[in-house]
Design a protein around this motif. Sequence first.
Motif, PDB file in Angstrom:
ATOM      1  N   LYS A 277       0.736  -1.205   0.064  1.00 15.03           N
ATOM      2  CA  LYS A 277       0.161   0.085   0.075  1.00 15.03           C
ATOM      3  C   LYS A 277       0.913   1.263  -0.094  1.00 15.03           C
ATOM      4  CE  LYS A 277      -4.213  -1.940   2.399  1.00 15.03           C
ATOM      5  NZ  LYS A 277      -4.937  -1.899   3.337  1.00 15.03           N
ATOM      6  N   TRP A 278       0.346   2.298  -0.494  1.00 10.77           N
ATOM      7  CA  TRP A 278       1.052   3.930  -0.371  1.00 10.77           C
ATOM      8  C   TRP A 278       1.438   3.855   0.957  1.00 10.77           C
ATOM      9  CZ3 TRP A 278      -1.352   8.876   0.314  1.00 10.77           C
ATOM     10  CH2 TRP A 278      -0.333  10.103   0.058  1.00 10.77           C
ATOM     11  N   ASN A 279       2.666   4.313   0.839  1.00 11.21           N
ATOM     12  CA  ASN A 279       3.423   4.794   2.168  1.00 11.21           C
ATOM     13  C   ASN A 279       4.016   6.079   1.891  1.00 11.21           C
ATOM     14  OD1 ASN A 279       4.995   5.546   4.307  1.00 11.21           O
ATOM     15  ND2 ASN A 279       6.170   3.440   4.301  1.00 11.21           N
ATOM     16  N   PRO A 280       3.396   7.272   2.468  1.00 15.02           N
ATOM     17  CA  PRO A 280       4.026   8.539   2.176  1.00 15.02           C
ATOM     18  C   PRO A 280       5.312   8.701   2.348  1.00 15.02           C
ATOM     19  CG  PRO A 280       1.673   8.589   3.227  1.00 15.02           C
ATOM     20  CD  PRO A 280       2.364   7.114   3.482  1.00 15.02           C
ATOM     21  N   ALA A 281       5.922   7.911   3.036  1.00 15.22           N
ATOM     22  CA  ALA A 281       7.385   8.181   3.330  1.00 15.22           C
ATOM     23  C   ALA A 281       8.385   7.680   2.406  1.00 15.22           C
ATOM     24  CB  ALA A 281       7.856   7.600   4.757  1.00 15.22           C
ATOM     25  N   ILE A 282       7.576   6.910   1.500  1.00 15.90           N
ATOM     26  CA  ILE A 282       8.476   6.161   0.148  1.00 15.90           C
ATOM     27  C   ILE A 282       8.232   6.611  -0.927  1.00 15.90           C
ATOM     28  CG2 ILE A 282       8.656   4.028  -0.977  1.00 15.90           C
ATOM     29  CD1 ILE A 282       7.998   2.574   1.655  1.00 15.90           C
ATOM     30  N   ARG A 283       7.105   7.473  -1.191  1.00 14.28           N
ATOM     31  CA  ARG A 283       6.687   8.068  -2.529  1.00 14.28           C
ATOM     32  C   ARG A 283       5.661   9.187  -2.115  1.00 14.28           C
ATOM     33  NH1 ARG A 283       1.836   6.962  -4.682  1.00 14.28           N
ATOM     34  NH2 ARG A 283       0.810   4.947  -4.364  1.00 14.28           N
ATOM     35  N   GLY A 284       5.677   9.950  -3.126  1.00 10.10           N
ATOM     36  CA  GLY A 284       4.735  11.055  -3.205  1.00 10.10           C
ATOM     37  C   GLY A 284       3.189  10.458  -3.634  1.00 10.10           C
ATOM     38  N   ARG A 285       2.210  11.314  -3.508  1.00 10.01           N
ATOM     39  CA  ARG A 285       0.710  11.046  -4.033  1.00 10.01           C
ATOM     40  C   ARG A 285       0.466  11.036  -5.498  1.00 10.01           C
ATOM     41  NH1 ARG A 285      -5.154  13.358  -1.282  1.00 10.01           N
ATOM     42  NH2 ARG A 285      -6.450  12.156  -3.199  1.00 10.01           N
ATOM     43  N   ASN A 286       1.157  12.106  -5.907  1.00  8.87           N
ATOM     44  CA  ASN A 286       0.847  12.578  -7.417  1.00  8.87           C
ATOM     45  C   ASN A 286       2.105  12.416  -8.106  1.00  8.87           C
ATOM     46  OD1 ASN A 286      -1.932  13.607  -7.205  1.00  8.87           O
ATOM     47  ND2 ASN A 286      -0.952  15.076  -5.891  1.00  8.87           N
ATOM     48  N   PHE A 287       1.496  11.670  -9.538  1.00  8.32           N
ATOM     49  CA  PHE A 287       2.626  11.461 -10.407  1.00  8.32           C
ATOM     50  C   PHE A 287       2.433  12.410 -11.656  1.00  8.32           C
ATOM     51  CE2 PHE A 287       3.958   9.529 -14.225  1.00  8.32           C
ATOM     52  CZ  PHE A 287       5.279   8.948 -14.002  1.00  8.32           C
ATOM     53  N   LYS A 288       3.522  12.936 -12.288  1.00 12.83           N
ATOM     54  CA  LYS A 288       3.272  13.961 -13.153  1.00 12.83           C
ATOM     55  C   LYS A 288       3.517  13.151 -14.623  1.00 12.83           C
ATOM     56  CE  LYS A 288       5.439  18.313 -15.343  1.00 12.83           C
ATOM     57  NZ  LYS A 288       6.652  19.182 -15.276  1.00 12.83           N
ATOM     58  N   ARG A 294      -1.689  15.399 -13.745  1.00 14.08           N
ATOM     59  CA  ARG A 294      -1.178  14.418 -12.867  1.00 14.08           C
ATOM     60  C   ARG A 294      -1.986  13.051 -12.626  1.00 14.08           C
ATOM     61  NH1 ARG A 294      -4.224  14.944  -8.201  1.00 14.08           N
ATOM     62  NH2 ARG A 294      -5.821  16.697  -8.318  1.00 14.08           N
ATOM     63  N   VAL A 295      -1.413  12.021 -12.160  1.00 13.89           N
ATOM     64  CA  VAL A 295      -1.985  10.969 -11.883  1.00 13.89           C
ATOM     65  C   VAL A 295      -2.177  10.779 -10.185  1.00 13.89           C
ATOM     66  CG1 VAL A 295      -2.332   8.374 -11.912  1.00 13.89           C
ATOM     67  CG2 VAL A 295      -1.607   9.765 -13.641  1.00 13.89           C
ATOM     68  N   ASP A 296      -3.360  10.837  -9.845  1.00  8.14           N
ATOM     69  CA  ASP A 296      -3.575  10.410  -8.163  1.00  8.14           C
ATOM     70  C   ASP A 296      -3.254   8.877  -7.930  1.00  8.14           C
ATOM     71  OD1 ASP A 296      -4.120  10.063  -5.404  1.00  8.14           O
ATOM     72  OD2 ASP A 296      -6.028  11.551  -5.650  1.00  8.14           O
ATOM     73  N   GLU A 333       5.991  19.200  -7.786  1.00 10.08           N
ATOM     74  CA  GLU A 333       5.412  19.981  -8.801  1.00 10.08           C
ATOM     75  C   GLU A 333       4.196  19.372  -9.640  1.00 10.08           C
ATOM     76  OE1 GLU A 333       8.488  17.085 -10.813  1.00 10.08           O
ATOM     77  OE2 GLU A 333       8.246  18.274  -8.850  1.00 10.08           O
ATOM     78  N   ALA A 334       3.864  18.181  -9.077  1.00 17.23           N
ATOM     79  CA  ALA A 334       2.509  17.644  -9.701  1.00 17.23           C
ATOM     80  C   ALA A 334       1.437  17.867  -8.904  1.00 17.23           C
ATOM     81  CB  ALA A 334       2.760  16.077  -9.848  1.00 17.23           C
ATOM     82  N   ASP A 335       1.503  18.146  -7.643  1.00 16.47           N
ATOM     83  CA  ASP A 335       0.431  18.538  -6.700  1.00 16.47           C
ATOM     84  C   ASP A 335      -0.582  19.420  -7.293  1.00 16.47           C
ATOM     85  OD1 ASP A 335       1.587  16.706  -5.238  1.00 16.47           O
ATOM     86  OD2 ASP A 335       2.605  18.234  -3.816  1.00 16.47           O
ATOM     87  N   LEU A 337      -1.216  20.216 -10.372  1.00 12.87           N
ATOM     88  CA  LEU A 337      -1.767  20.037 -11.850  1.00 12.87           C
ATOM     89  C   LEU A 337      -3.009  19.603 -11.744  1.00 12.87           C
ATOM     90  CD1 LEU A 337       1.395  18.538 -13.420  1.00 12.87           C
ATOM     91  CD2 LEU A 337       0.853  20.894 -13.363  1.00 12.87           C
ATOM     92  N   GLN A 338      -3.920  19.672 -12.967  1.00 16.33           N
ATOM     93  CA  GLN A 338      -5.201  19.078 -13.123  1.00 16.33           C
ATOM     94  C   GLN A 338      -5.049  17.416 -13.047  1.00 16.33           C
ATOM     95  OE1 GLN A 338      -7.179  20.972 -16.283  1.00 16.33           O
ATOM     96  NE2 GLN A 338      -5.898  19.581 -17.800  1.00 16.33           N
ATOM     97  N   LEU A 339      -6.064  16.841 -12.751  1.00 17.15           N
ATOM     98  CA  LEU A 339      -6.152  15.424 -12.708  1.00 17.15           C
ATOM     99  C   LEU A 339      -6.297  14.757 -14.322  1.00 17.15           C
ATOM    100  CD1 LEU A 339      -6.348  13.181 -10.446  1.00 17.15           C
ATOM    101  CD2 LEU A 339      -8.636  12.905 -10.836  1.00 17.15           C
ATOM    102  N   ASP A 340      -5.552  14.150 -14.456  1.00 12.62           N
ATOM    103  CA  ASP A 340      -5.336  13.485 -15.952  1.00 12.62           C
ATOM    104  C   ASP A 340      -6.865  12.604 -16.334  1.00 12.62           C
ATOM    105  OD1 ASP A 340      -4.005  12.573 -18.402  1.00 12.62           O
ATOM    106  OD2 ASP A 340      -4.261  10.613 -17.798  1.00 12.62           O
ATOM    107  N   SER A 341      -7.101  12.806 -17.693  1.00 16.21           N
ATOM    108  CA  SER A 341      -8.505  12.211 -18.155  1.00 16.21           C
ATOM    109  C   SER A 341      -8.147  12.039 -19.532  1.00 16.21           C
ATOM    110  CB  SER A 341      -9.562  13.195 -17.831  1.00 16.21           C
ATOM    111  OG  SER A 341      -9.477  14.185 -18.504  1.00 16.21           O
ATOM    112  N   TRP A 342      -9.153  11.542 -20.326  1.00 15.63           N
ATOM    113  CA  TRP A 342      -8.929  11.349 -21.828  1.00 15.63           C
ATOM    114  C   TRP A 342      -9.149  12.729 -22.350  1.00 15.63           C
ATOM    115  CZ3 TRP A 342      -6.251   7.490 -23.165  1.00 15.63           C
ATOM    116  CH2 TRP A 342      -6.340   6.245 -22.722  1.00 15.63           C
TER     117      TRP A 342
END
Length: 342
Positions: A277-288, A294-296, A333-335, A337-342
């Motif tokens: 599961k996501w661990n905020p200490a290992i990686r961020g939440r948003n991917f550019k 971005r991707v949540d 820098e991704a935080d 940005l708007q959420l990615d979609s088609w």
Amino acid sequence: MAFPLLKLPSLAYEEVLLNFNVPDLVDFSLLSSRCHRIIRSTRFPLTGIEVCVGGFDSDCLMFCNNSPRPIAVWEFTKERWRKVSDTENGWRRIGRTRIRIQKEPDWRSTKIQTKNMKVAFDYVRDLFRLPVTGYSLSDKEQQMYPQYFGITKCEEMYIWVHHEIPIDELKYILEKMEISKKLTLYLKENNDFECDFVQFSMDKLIIKRAFWITRETFLAMDCARITLQGNKDLPIRDFVSQWLLSKNTRFEWLKMTGSMRWNGEDINWNDGFEPMKWNPAIRGRNFKISHFQRVDCENGIDFLRDDGILATVVKAELGLIYFIVWHKRFQSEADDLQLDSW
């Protein structure tokens, strides 16, 4: 009094020619066989030529020099933009073909643009010894596909049409051409298209209506960024497993429409994997994923490869599936940005 350019030493007239614009260099090369040899033997700051069919209601050749915009554009249109003299001053002869050329206010040729564009393309590519850096075909029914120009390799290709493309032309693009940087392909009317196997190997691959992509083609993709839309059921679990067992450091992300089998029972990430599961200490939440989107990944499933590279599978809204690799684990820098979609 005329300037005796060709009576200057070679180094001197080469310096003069380096200040010519591209249309004037082409004109100069057509004056005589000696002028042609001079242009062909001189190194100009040109890096490639792009072929654009159907863009902005005209076809054109674009000359590039590593700047964001082309250094020159030679357009081919059916109609004159303004009145041009019918005297010999408006015509040039390339081989056995006479081409009308209008140099002001823009560099244009009119009438029989299909034939003229091919003749001009062959001439300037040989004259400046240029590689083909790009080819684009927009929504315009013209039979000027890459095979017509004899293009076997290019950096970027963009095909976005609303008419059916002949099968032999598609097979030529997919099976015979080498595309190194980016391929964008949208086939709206090729509803029955089938292709057993294609080896995609470029930086970025975008395919809209990817229903014809087979399992074998999907698993063999050697691309950094992949976008598939309208694809059939593809084995995302095998794709992830294959990446985990590899030493691939090129791959960045995959985005595609969801598998009909995606659910907690059919894709058991605990079987043969070690999901986290996501661990905020290992990686961020948003991917550019782009300059604007971005991707949540808050609810994503994480996987750690043996070499320490972290990846995440995300099932998003609208049936989207992402498989992304965290070459940079925290992307503040991704935080915003708007959420990615088609």
